[in-house]
Write an enzyme that holds these catalytic residues in place. Structure first.
Site, mmCIF file in Angstrom:
data_model
loop_
_atom_site.group_PDB
_atom_site.id
_atom_site.type_symbol
_atom_site.label_atom_id
_atom_site.label_comp_id
_atom_site.label_asym_id
_atom_site.label_seq_id
_atom_site.Cartn_x
_atom_site.Cartn_y
_atom_site.Cartn_z
ATOM 1 N N ASP A 468 0.850 -1.190 0.000
ATOM 2 C CA ASP A 468 0.000 0.000 0.000
ATOM 3 C C ASP A 468 0.888 1.243 0.000
ATOM 4 O O ASP A 468 1.879 1.321 0.741
ATOM 5 C CB ASP A 468 -0.900 0.010 1.237
ATOM 6 C CG ASP A 468 -1.951 1.106 1.143
ATOM 7 O OD1 ASP A 468 -2.969 0.883 0.458
ATOM 8 O OD2 ASP A 468 -1.751 2.185 1.754
ATOM 9 N N ILE A 469 0.548 2.217 -0.862
ATOM 10 C CA ILE A 469 1.298 3.476 -0.928
ATOM 11 C C ILE A 469 0.968 4.319 0.294
ATOM 12 O O ILE A 469 -0.210 4.578 0.586
ATOM 13 C CB ILE A 469 0.964 4.250 -2.211
ATOM 14 C CG1 ILE A 469 1.282 3.405 -3.449
ATOM 15 C CG2 ILE A 469 1.728 5.567 -2.266
ATOM 16 C CD1 ILE A 469 0.897 4.066 -4.745
ATOM 17 N N GLU A 512 -4.920 2.437 -4.038
ATOM 18 C CA GLU A 512 -3.460 2.491 -4.037
ATOM 19 C C GLU A 512 -2.848 1.211 -3.492
ATOM 20 O O GLU A 512 -1.678 1.195 -3.096
ATOM 21 C CB GLU A 512 -2.982 3.688 -3.213
ATOM 22 C CG GLU A 512 -3.254 3.605 -1.722
ATOM 23 C CD GLU A 512 -4.643 4.134 -1.325
ATOM 24 O OE1 GLU A 512 -4.819 4.469 -0.156
ATOM 25 O OE2 GLU A 512 -5.546 4.204 -2.191
#
Length: 594
Positions: A468-469, A512
């Protein structure tokens, strides 16, 4: 004939001083020189006595002095020779001057004399190269400085890409030129062989004209690169000029004949078109015939003028064909337009209207290879159109003889094939994320379950990376959705760049969030891959316009040997929990089960 004598002096005159002791790779020499174009005695010793006011400041001196009937002289002071750490040379990076004489002097006495030029045998050059390198050496009399005189005589353009260069840099530059020359002639050879086979198969005279044009262009460039004199006629001084002044109009002659035949101007052209074609044909034919009896500079000048006119006429003819709806004419026009641009650049370069550049100096070569490659495509397209036209006519005649049921069956088959193609395309789109071009979640779930079952069957470890960003919403809000999309695309590239096995699977899991499946992978290997992905993000900056951001990711990693084939959801949940553990622990890290 143009004559250039470059005078590099240190004692007798108040010349500009150039210290070369701290040279790194090379120093542009021409911009430091003083010069004059007075047509007087070109004896080397006469120049040392010329009054200082006769010399002009170096501002505005270009790498190309154009054509001149008067000699041009240059001078400068070199110091620091005793501190040079590398073997250093004076380089004249242009192979087509008739006579080059380099004199080294101290206290107005000549201590060294080098010779070169294509009016002398190749072995007289001090360094065995297609261009000219003259070694700079300190002497016992005054090891810190040296006087250098360079005399260049040529009937062509006074191209003077002159610099002082170290041996490693000179070697690197020459290797790069040979790489470019190898690529150029390799492409030309491939096109020649390929189109020769097509000509032998089709026996189309237009193809033969294209091959003739291709061969002439390649031969001319072989001479212009300086390879001809170095490898084919090193003991025939003067032959290099004859080759160039003959091939220049001959290449244009083959090009004009090819164009006239390609567009079938006899049957499709207007009276104006035919008049232009005939005029160009007569001019280049006459220039080819008399080329060896005219002065070198005259042939080049006429060749450049006629060549520019021929390319312009080719563009005009191509545009007319384009307007008439000929598909091949579009590629044909683009080919000649590209060639016109590079020819114009080359002409501006050699006439001194712009500063000399590597691309400008190679303008004819670059333009010719782009043009010939596009013409090959246009030619193939034209042949295909004619072939399709013949096939279409035969098909129409055949359809008249076939009954209604056969025609209907053919149409059903065609529709079926079209539908299958559409279905295949839809199937590809259905499993692909449109933004990142990664697989989507639906495809991942299907492939993951199959791999989980296989891991259970063969008792192999399977690993999941949940990625996950960090702070993506803030990044998206601050920079806009377009930049956010760019970050997602870059993130997909970074993740995919660290996944190498064909059995591994990368997918966009949502928003994301990304997911990676690693079949037959233990936890330690999965952790190493996750760390390489995290580090790739840390070392990457995403920039667009005024926006520039660094991204980090949190990664949850879990691996197991399945003990229950229906336990596949737990592995995903464990990896997801570890992802949130990584985020809660401060982000930009990889979390695994303790």
């Amino acid at each position: 004939m143009s004559v250039v004598i470059l005078c590099l002096s240190i004692n007798a005159h108040s010349t500009e001083v150039l210290d070369i002791s701290n040279i790194k790779d090379k120093i542009d020499l021409l911009s430091h020189l003083e010069y004059h174009t007075i047509a007087e005695n070109d004896d080397i010793y006469a120049q040392t006595q010329l009054a200082d006011e006769r010399w002009l400041a170096p501002q505005g001196v270009k790498g190309n002095l154009g054509h001149s009937d008067n000699p041009a002289w240059f001078r400068i002071t070199l110091t620091g020779l005793d501190k040079l750490k590398e073997q250093t040379y004076i380089r004249l990076n242009y192979p087509h001057h008739d006579y080059i004489d380099v004199y080294y002097l101290q206290q107005d006495n000549v201590i060294k004399h080098f010779q070169g030029g294509d009016q002398r045998i190749f072995s007289e050059r001090p360094i065995d190269l297609r261009i000219y390198l003259f070694p700079i050496t300190a002497t016992a009399v005054n090891p810190a400085s040296i006087d250098v005189y360079i005399r260049v005589a040529s009937p062509g353009p006074l191209m003077m890409p002159l610099d002082i260069i170290t041996y490693p840099k000179a070697a690197d530059d020459e290797r790069a030129m040979y790489l470019w020359g190898g690529a150029y002639f390799g492409i030309m050879a491939i096109m020649l062989i390929y189109n020769t086979f097509i000509w032998l198969a089709m026996r189309d005279f237009t193809y033969f004209l294209y091959l003739l044009y291709l061969t002439a262009a390649g031969a001319l460039q072989f001479a212009l690169f300086g390879f001809g004199f170095k490898y084919l006629w090193p003991d025939n001084p003067g032959f290099n000029n004859e080759v160039i002044i003959f091939l220049t109009p001959f290449m244009q002659l083959t090009a004009v004949i090819f164009v006239l035949k390609f567009v079938d101007i006899e049957n499709t052209g207007t009276k104006l078109d035919k008049a232009i074609g005939v005029t160009l044909f007569i001019l280049v034919t006459l220039l080819t015939i008399v080329s060896l009896s005219l002065p070198y500079a005259t042939v080049l000048t006429l060749g450049h003028i006629i060549g520019l006119s021929a390319v312009t006429a080719g563009i005009y003819i191509g545009i007319k064909g384009w307007v008439r709806g000929l598909k091949a004419a579009r590629i044909f026009t683009i080919a000649w337009l590209a060639n016109l641009i590079f020819i114009a650049w080359y002409l501006f370069d050699i006439t001194g209207m712009v500063n000399a550049t590597v691309i400008g100096g190679q303008g004819i070569a670059i333009g010719s290879i782009v043009e010939l490659a596009l013409l090959s495509i246009a030619f193939a397209d034209k042949i295909n159109q004619e072939k399709e036209l013949r096939i279409s006519t035969q098909q129409e005649l055949l359809e008249v003889q076939l009954d209604t049921n056969i025609k209907l069956d053919n149409k059903v088959r065609e529709r079926t094939q079209e539908l299958e193609a559409v279905n295949e395309q839809l199937a590809r789109l259905s499993i692909t994320d449109p933004l990142t071009s990664l697989y989507n979640r639906r495809h991942f779930d299907k492939v993951y379950i199959d791999n989980y079952y296989e891991a259970f069957r063969y008792k192999k470890s399977i690993a999941i990376l949940m990625i996950d960003i960090d702070h993506f919403k803030r990044l998206n809000d601050l920079n806009g959705h377009a930049f956010g999309d760019l970050c997602l695309i870059k993130a997909a590239q970074l993740i995919r760049g660290n996944i190498h096995r064909p059995t591994d699977l990368v997918a966009r899991y949502g928003g994301e969030e990304f997911i990676v499946m690693l079949p037959d992978t233990v936890l330690t290997d999965a952790l190493n891959i996750a760390e390489s992905i995290r580090k790739a993000f840390v070392s990457t900056i995403v920039s667009e316009g005024r926006h520039s951001e660094a991204m980090t990711v949190s990664i949850g990693v879990h691996a197991e040997i399945p003990i229950d084939r229906e336990n596949w959801e737990k592995l995903l949940k464990d990896a997801d929990d570890l992802l949130y553990q990584a985020k809660n622990n401060g982000r930009n890290q990889v979390a695994i089960a303790s």
